[in-house]
Design an enzyme around this catalytic site. Structure first.
Site, PDB file in Angstrom:
ATOM      1  N   LYS A  90       0.724  -1.289  -0.183  1.00 12.38           N
ATOM      2  CA  LYS A  90      -0.093  -0.073   0.013  1.00 12.38           C
ATOM      3  C   LYS A  90       0.938   1.238   0.085  1.00 12.38           C
ATOM      4  CE  LYS A  90      -3.075  -2.371   2.869  1.00 12.38           C
ATOM      5  NZ  LYS A  90      -3.965  -2.388   4.222  1.00 12.38           N
ATOM      6  N   ARG A 112      16.934  -9.627   4.222  1.00 14.61           N
ATOM      7  CA  ARG A 112      17.512  -9.766   2.843  1.00 14.61           C
ATOM      8  C   ARG A 112      16.715  -8.770   1.986  1.00 14.61           C
ATOM      9  NH1 ARG A 112      18.668 -14.885  -0.799  1.00 14.61           N
ATOM     10  NH2 ARG A 112      20.383 -15.279   0.675  1.00 14.61           N
TER      11      ARG A 112
HETATM   12  N1   CP Z   1      23.282 -19.084  -0.696  1.00 20.59           N
HETATM   13  C1   CP Z   1      22.111 -18.373  -0.614  1.00 20.59           C
HETATM   14  O1   CP Z   1      21.880 -17.202  -0.282  1.00 20.59           O
HETATM   15  O2   CP Z   1      21.000 -19.245  -0.982  1.00 20.59           O
HETATM   16  P1   CP Z   1      19.515 -18.729  -0.905  1.00 20.59           P
HETATM   17  O3   CP Z   1      19.532 -17.643  -1.849  1.00 20.59           O
HETATM   18  O4   CP Z   1      18.818 -19.802  -1.179  1.00 20.59           O
HETATM   19  O5   CP Z   1      19.190 -18.144   0.475  1.00 20.59           O
END
Ligand code: CP
Length: 314
Positions: A90, A112
């Protein structure tokens, strides 16, 4: 004071800022957690009462599942945040999302993100510890730590080892974190790949740069193959997967120039038949699945040290 007891960092953002003693502290702590995964009941109460939020904005199999398993084995409460079903859709910003989560008092945030520096931005704004689980093509510190741990299991040292890292160097966060770690620990690192996948100032990475697989792996103790990252390439950087394999694919035949006891690593996911032949990926020199297993112990160590539990238990 032990290295573990002297750990004071709130965040793990990259290997670049770590001292060799801090790297050793994480690897030594991982050693103490390895046997938890071999028990019939794979759980210790070490992080009971601690809350960890897993924020994954990019796909992941290994990193995400091993962080989640590490949290469960340490009895932490883990929350898996789904970007696709959150208020980010949103228009809420990453910082506002993180501040909202912070208001619920998590102890640690694992992130990440496709943008280099996203974990660093959160670390500056949040009281919770931040763990970088991969930021764009910048760093992937826990991958380099589990790689080092796996090398140590086989070679019992890092100093003086010849390590070849081969593949898509430009787009790899794994190579950056590994060069930082391995050179801090006095290994000799050579990177190799096609010129189109080598950063313009590759020599500033801190490793020897070559453009031939054979040259890189001759007499190598450790060979780390990297995935060709098609999703981060804005244009086609090689004519075909077949051509890439012909020049940079690791086969049993090519492996003959490496040391007889060389180990083969790959952070995953693998493109079989592109950067590595199945006969090598599944062969006697491969430690690829051991890397995955060790990821759990290394991530348990990182969660433990950053949560401050080692000080509370002292
Ligand atoms: N090595 C690694 O970062 O794998 P993934 O993308 O599956 O987390």
């Amino acid at each position: 004071m032990t290295q573990e007891a002297s750990w004071t960092r709130k965040d793990l953002l990259g290997i670049a800022e770590l001292e060799p003693g801090e790297i050793r502290a994480i690897l030594d702590t991982a050693e103490t957690f390895l046997e938890v995964s071999q028990r019939a009941i794979k759980k210790v109460p070490t992080l009971r009462g601690k809350t960890v939020v897993n924020l994954f904005f990019e796909p992941s199999t290994r990193t995400r599942s091993s962080f989640e398993i590490a949290q469960k084995r340490l009895s932490a409460d883990g929350l898996n945040f789904s970007a696709k079903t959150s208020a980010l859709t949103k228009g809420e910003s990453l910082v506002d999302t993180a501040l909202t989560l912070q208001a619920m008092q998590p102890d640690l945030i694992v992130i990440r993100h496709a943008y280099p520096g996203a974990p660093h931005m959160l670390a500056r704004r949040l009281e919770a510890g931040v763990i970088n689980a991969g930021d764009g093509a910048h760093e992937h510190p826990t991958q380099a730590l589990l790689d080092a741990y796996t090398i140590l299991q086989h070679k019992e040292r890092l100093a003086g080892l010849k390590v070849a890292i081969v593949g898509d160097i430009e787009h790899s966060r794994v190579v950056r974190s590994n060069i930082h770690l391995l050179t801090k620990m006095e290994a000799e690192v050579t990177v190799a790949g096609p010129r189109t996948m080598m950063p313009r100032a590759a020599e500033t990475l801190g490793a020897k740069v070559v453009f031939s697989l054979e040259e890189a792996i001759t007499d190598a103790d450790v060979i780390m193959m990297l995935r060709v990252q098609l999703e981060r390439q804005s244009r086609l950087l090689f004519p075909s997967a077949r051509e890439y394999f012909r020049l940079f694919g690791l086969t049993r035949e090519r492996l003959k120039v490496a040391k007889e006891d060389a180990i083969i690593m790959h952070p995953g996911p693998m493109n079989r038949g592109v950067e590595i032949a199945s006969e090598v990926a599944d062969g006697p020199h491969s430690v690829i699945l051991e890397q995955v297993s060790n990821g759990v112990a290394v991530r348990m160590a990182v969660l433990y040290l950053l949560s401050g539990a080692h000080r509370e238990l002292a």
